[in-house]
Design a protein around this motif. Structure first.
Motif, PDB file in Angstrom:
ATOM      1  N   THR A   6       0.861  -1.184   0.000  1.00 54.74           N
ATOM      2  CA  THR A   6       0.000   0.000   0.000  1.00 54.74           C
ATOM      3  C   THR A   6       0.895   1.230   0.000  1.00 54.74           C
ATOM      4  O   THR A   6       2.052   1.189   0.425  1.00 54.74           O
ATOM      5  CB  THR A   6      -0.907   0.036   1.246  1.00 54.74           C
ATOM      6  OG1 THR A   6      -0.100  -0.115   2.408  1.00 54.74           O
ATOM      7  CG2 THR A   6      -1.947  -1.089   1.203  1.00 54.74           C
ATOM      8  N   CYS A   7       0.360   2.333  -0.471  1.00 54.47           N
ATOM      9  CA  CYS A   7       1.108   3.581  -0.591  1.00 54.47           C
ATOM     10  C   CYS A   7       1.597   4.056   0.769  1.00 54.47           C
ATOM     11  O   CYS A   7       0.822   4.112   1.720  1.00 54.47           O
ATOM     12  CB  CYS A   7       0.217   4.646  -1.234  1.00 54.47           C
ATOM     13  SG  CYS A   7       0.981   6.265  -1.294  1.00 54.47           S
ATOM     14  N   ARG A   8       2.877   4.407   0.865  1.00 55.07           N
ATOM     15  CA  ARG A   8       3.428   4.814   2.157  1.00 55.07           C
ATOM     16  C   ARG A   8       2.924   6.189   2.587  1.00 55.07           C
ATOM     17  O   ARG A   8       3.036   6.534   3.754  1.00 55.07           O
ATOM     18  CB  ARG A   8       4.948   4.758   2.181  1.00 55.07           C
ATOM     19  CG  ARG A   8       5.702   5.781   1.385  1.00 55.07           C
ATOM     20  CD  ARG A   8       7.200   5.786   1.760  1.00 55.07           C
ATOM     21  NE  ARG A   8       7.695   4.471   2.074  1.00 55.07           N
ATOM     22  CZ  ARG A   8       8.141   3.585   1.182  1.00 55.07           C
ATOM     23  NH1 ARG A   8       8.218   3.918  -0.074  1.00 55.07           N
ATOM     24  NH2 ARG A   8       8.533   2.403   1.552  1.00 55.07           N
ATOM     25  N   PHE A   9       2.343   6.938   1.685  1.00 52.32           N
ATOM     26  CA  PHE A   9       1.748   8.209   2.092  1.00 52.32           C
ATOM     27  C   PHE A   9       0.244   8.072   2.350  1.00 52.32           C
ATOM     28  O   PHE A   9      -0.228   8.351   3.440  1.00 52.32           O
ATOM     29  CB  PHE A   9       2.011   9.295   1.039  1.00 52.32           C
ATOM     30  CG  PHE A   9       1.192  10.546   1.251  1.00 52.32           C
ATOM     31  CD1 PHE A   9       1.205  11.205   2.482  1.00 52.32           C
ATOM     32  CD2 PHE A   9       0.398  11.058   0.236  1.00 52.32           C
ATOM     33  CE1 PHE A   9       0.436  12.354   2.690  1.00 52.32           C
ATOM     34  CE2 PHE A   9      -0.371  12.203   0.437  1.00 52.32           C
ATOM     35  CZ  PHE A   9      -0.354  12.845   1.664  1.00 52.32           C
ATOM     36  N   CYS A  10      -0.528   7.597   1.352  1.00 48.74           N
ATOM     37  CA  CYS A  10      -1.995   7.663   1.495  1.00 48.74           C
ATOM     38  C   CYS A  10      -2.651   6.326   1.779  1.00 48.74           C
ATOM     39  O   CYS A  10      -3.856   6.270   2.013  1.00 48.74           O
ATOM     40  CB  CYS A  10      -2.603   8.343   0.265  1.00 48.74           C
ATOM     41  SG  CYS A  10      -2.680   7.289  -1.190  1.00 48.74           S
ATOM     42  N   GLY A  11      -1.875   5.218   1.770  1.00 48.52           N
ATOM     43  CA  GLY A  11      -2.454   3.935   2.157  1.00 48.52           C
ATOM     44  C   GLY A  11      -3.233   3.212   1.063  1.00 48.52           C
ATOM     45  O   GLY A  11      -3.744   2.113   1.276  1.00 48.52           O
ATOM     46  N   ASN A  12      -3.323   3.815  -0.107  1.00 49.44           N
ATOM     47  CA  ASN A  12      -4.034   3.213  -1.233  1.00 49.44           C
ATOM     48  C   ASN A  12      -3.274   1.961  -1.724  1.00 49.44           C
ATOM     49  O   ASN A  12      -2.045   1.969  -1.744  1.00 49.44           O
ATOM     50  CB  ASN A  12      -4.068   4.301  -2.327  1.00 49.44           C
ATOM     51  CG  ASN A  12      -4.911   3.948  -3.512  1.00 49.44           C
ATOM     52  OD1 ASN A  12      -6.029   3.456  -3.368  1.00 49.44           O
ATOM     53  ND2 ASN A  12      -4.382   4.181  -4.701  1.00 49.44           N
ATOM     54  N   PRO A  13      -3.967   0.885  -2.145  1.00 50.18           N
ATOM     55  CA  PRO A  13      -3.235  -0.273  -2.694  1.00 50.18           C
ATOM     56  C   PRO A  13      -2.447   0.105  -3.953  1.00 50.18           C
ATOM     57  O   PRO A  13      -2.917   0.898  -4.765  1.00 50.18           O
ATOM     58  CB  PRO A  13      -4.345  -1.268  -3.065  1.00 50.18           C
ATOM     59  CG  PRO A  13      -5.554  -0.807  -2.337  1.00 50.18           C
ATOM     60  CD  PRO A  13      -5.417   0.665  -2.134  1.00 50.18           C
ATOM     61  N   VAL A  49       3.622   3.067  -8.806  1.00 48.84           N
ATOM     62  CA  VAL A  49       3.110   4.426  -8.644  1.00 48.84           C
ATOM     63  C   VAL A  49       1.686   4.328  -8.103  1.00 48.84           C
ATOM     64  O   VAL A  49       0.898   3.483  -8.557  1.00 48.84           O
ATOM     65  CB  VAL A  49       3.199   5.237  -9.967  1.00 48.84           C
ATOM     66  CG1 VAL A  49       2.495   4.546 -11.122  1.00 48.84           C
ATOM     67  CG2 VAL A  49       2.661   6.660  -9.772  1.00 48.84           C
ATOM     68  N   CYS A  50       1.386   5.174  -7.118  1.00 49.02           N
ATOM     69  CA  CYS A  50       0.054   5.192  -6.499  1.00 49.02           C
ATOM     70  C   CYS A  50      -0.910   5.951  -7.419  1.00 49.02           C
ATOM     71  O   CYS A  50      -0.602   7.057  -7.851  1.00 49.02           O
ATOM     72  CB  CYS A  50       0.145   5.877  -5.141  1.00 49.02           C
ATOM     73  SG  CYS A  50      -1.448   6.165  -4.365  1.00 49.02           S
ATOM     74  N   ASP A  51      -2.082   5.359  -7.691  1.00 53.03           N
ATOM     75  CA  ASP A  51      -3.001   6.037  -8.618  1.00 53.03           C
ATOM     76  C   ASP A  51      -3.881   7.079  -7.921  1.00 53.03           C
ATOM     77  O   ASP A  51      -4.762   7.665  -8.534  1.00 53.03           O
ATOM     78  CB  ASP A  51      -3.834   5.032  -9.431  1.00 53.03           C
ATOM     79  CG  ASP A  51      -4.681   4.117  -8.568  1.00 53.03           C
ATOM     80  OD1 ASP A  51      -4.872   4.428  -7.375  1.00 53.03           O
ATOM     81  OD2 ASP A  51      -5.152   3.084  -9.101  1.00 53.03           O
ATOM     82  N   LYS A  52      -3.617   7.303  -6.631  1.00 59.10           N
ATOM     83  CA  LYS A  52      -4.369   8.340  -5.917  1.00 59.10           C
ATOM     84  C   LYS A  52      -3.508   9.602  -5.687  1.00 59.10           C
ATOM     85  O   LYS A  52      -3.948  10.707  -5.964  1.00 59.10           O
ATOM     86  CB  LYS A  52      -4.822   7.779  -4.575  1.00 59.10           C
ATOM     87  CG  LYS A  52      -6.248   8.160  -4.211  1.00 59.10           C
ATOM     88  CD  LYS A  52      -6.713   7.360  -3.005  1.00 59.10           C
ATOM     89  CE  LYS A  52      -7.264   8.288  -1.936  1.00 59.10           C
ATOM     90  NZ  LYS A  52      -7.459   7.552  -0.663  1.00 59.10           N
ATOM     91  N   CYS A  53      -2.245   9.403  -5.214  1.00 65.87           N
ATOM     92  CA  CYS A  53      -1.407  10.575  -4.897  1.00 65.87           C
ATOM     93  C   CYS A  53      -0.198  10.669  -5.837  1.00 65.87           C
ATOM     94  O   CYS A  53       0.554  11.617  -5.761  1.00 65.87           O
ATOM     95  CB  CYS A  53      -0.944  10.513  -3.443  1.00 65.87           C
ATOM     96  SG  CYS A  53       0.259   9.216  -3.118  1.00 65.87           S
ATOM     97  N   TYR A  54       0.011   9.657  -6.689  1.00 62.89           N
ATOM     98  CA  TYR A  54       1.095   9.615  -7.684  1.00 62.89           C
ATOM     99  C   TYR A  54       2.493   9.552  -7.070  1.00 62.89           C
ATOM    100  O   TYR A  54       3.478   9.950  -7.687  1.00 62.89           O
ATOM    101  CB  TYR A  54       0.982  10.783  -8.679  1.00 62.89           C
ATOM    102  CG  TYR A  54      -0.380  10.822  -9.330  1.00 62.89           C
ATOM    103  CD1 TYR A  54      -0.774   9.810 -10.192  1.00 62.89           C
ATOM    104  CD2 TYR A  54      -1.285  11.836  -9.018  1.00 62.89           C
ATOM    105  CE1 TYR A  54      -2.047   9.804 -10.738  1.00 62.89           C
ATOM    106  CE2 TYR A  54      -2.564  11.837  -9.566  1.00 62.89           C
ATOM    107  CZ  TYR A  54      -2.936  10.818 -10.427  1.00 62.89           C
ATOM    108  OH  TYR A  54      -4.188  10.806 -10.957  1.00 62.89           O
TER     109      TYR A  54
END
Ligand code: ZN
Length: 412
Positions: A6-13, A49-54
């Motif tokens: 999961t994203c280390r900033f926003c937690g998104n998978p 790459v996180c698709d929420k916060c990039y």
């Protein structure tokens, strides 16, 4: 789902690959003679790459304690980096008026390469450095340094000792932080009401533009665009009010931040312009990130084409430098002593060791004049000009310089 990250900033998978560099050893784990007889751990070097916060990022495979506690990188061995630190000091004193009453705190202060210049101006300095061996080199120079990782815990302790910072800085640390949210919360805690934060880190925009895939290694957990770093700071009550684009490390961003409610620091135009520019390029769209991987594969094929041709023609290669980025490049491309006989480095901490994974030996730079190679591959391409100046005597025997990034380039 292709993983559990999961994203280390926003937690998104995380489900979108940015670039997959295969299996690689930790880039700073130089091997001594005993280790050459042993196996080495390899970990996936696969960025998402996180698709929420990039946020472009690597998963954490090794704890920072393992990676950074006995760090081989001493900043003071690079002349251009020392000059960069001195210029920064002069610039900050001039712009913000720091003086004898100010407190400067540097995170990842290394061997005191930068704080020494503030100390010369009688400004109170404090270094925070997790690697004991480099921190003791700083203490020996008279730079007070504590051996710690930075986060809310260390920030709260220092705040309790009234060590709040007028200037809180970190060069090449933000990318190395596994718990990003805890780190940024720590900055908020340690910053004085009117204090200034500056952080420098490689700019993702330059990494993509200049094909710098070799700056990806396990110690480097995050790769920031300006739009993403802005979101990260804002979510912790900090505001980025200015930026500078610097040539260091192939293209870095220096961000200037303050408390979000500090109205004396309006946002400068160049910061707004950069957000606009990144949005225009496509950093705010997930599709933008999907083309880089193929470009990297093609770069590998071209590097190998060149090496195979020249080695078959009887040419002899040596390397210059033993930077982390060289280890990524050589391991990804599978370049061993079948192409490059040895490399050299000015740092005595790296000499008489071998590069991790590919096991190319590291010697003192004097070896170059003894063996007179046809090509000298400059692995730290960001220091290309400095190294060509130092090694110009290879031209006496017809030696040529080569860099591999952004593409194979022979410098006559
Ligand atoms: Zn995210």
């Amino acid at each position: 789902m292709i993983n559990n990250f999961t994203c280390r900033f926003c937690g998104n998978p995380l489900q979108h690959t940015f670039v997959d560099l295969g299996m690689s050893p930790l880039a700073n784990s130089y091997l001594n003679k005993e280790q050459l007889l042993q196996m080495e751990p390899f970990y996936p070097l696969h960025t998402y790459v996180c698709d929420k916060c990039y946020l472009v990022q690597l998963a954490e495979f090794q704890s920072p304690e393992n990676i950074f506690s006995d760090y081989a990188y001493f900043s003071s061995y690079s002349d251009s980096w020392l000059q960069h630190a001195k210029d920064y000091t002069d610039h900050m004193i001039k712009r913000f008026g720091f003086n004898e009453d100010s407190q400067v705190v540097e995170i990842a202060s290394n061997d005191g390469y930068l704080l020494q210049y503030f100390k010369e101006k009688n400004i109170s300095v404090l270094g925070i450095e997790p690697a004991e061996n480099v921190a003791s080199a700083a203490v020996a120079k008279g730079i007070p340094s504590i051996v710690k990782f930075f986060g809310t815990k260390t920030a709260t302790e220092l705040a309790g000792q009234k060590k709040h910072a007028d200037l809180l800085l970190g060069n090449n640390v933000l990318a190395h932080v596994p718990d990003l949210n805890d780190f940024i919360s720590g900055l908020k805690i340690l910053l004085k009401t009117e204090g200034i934060i500056t952080m420098e880190f490689p700019h993702l925009m330059k990494l993509i533009e200049e094909n710098q895939f070799d700056t990806i290694y396990h110690e480097h957990f995050s790769y920031f665009s300006f739009i993403t770093v802005n979101k990260v700071f804002a979510s912790h009550g900090l505001r980025i009010f200015d930026i500078e684009q610097l040539p260091t490390h192939g293209g870095s961003l220096r961000i200037y931040a303050c408390h979000a409610d500090n109205s004396s620091r309006p946002r400068e135009k160049r910061a707004s312009d950069l957000i606009e520019k990144e949005n225009k390029i496509g950093f705010n769209k997930i599709e933008f990130y999907s083309t880089f991987g193929e470009k990297v594969k093609e770069t590998k094929r071209k590097i190998l084409d060149f090496l195979i041709r020249e080695v078959r023609n009887g040419k002899v290669f040596a390397g210059y430098g033993a930077p982390a980025k060289g280890n990524t490049l050589l391991n990804y491309c599978g370049i061993r002593q079948d192409f490059i006989d040895y490399t050299v480095d000015r740092s005595p901490h790296k000499q008489d060791h071998a590069l991790p994974g590919v096991r190319i030996p590291i010697h003192n730079p004097s070896k170059i004049s003894e063996t007179r190679p046809d090509y000298l591959v400059i692995l730290p391409w960001n220091l290309k000009d400095e190294i060509i100046n130092q090694m110009t005597h290879i031209r006496d025997w017809g030696g040529k310089f080569v860099v591999f990034i952004p593409e194979v380039t022979v410098i006559e």
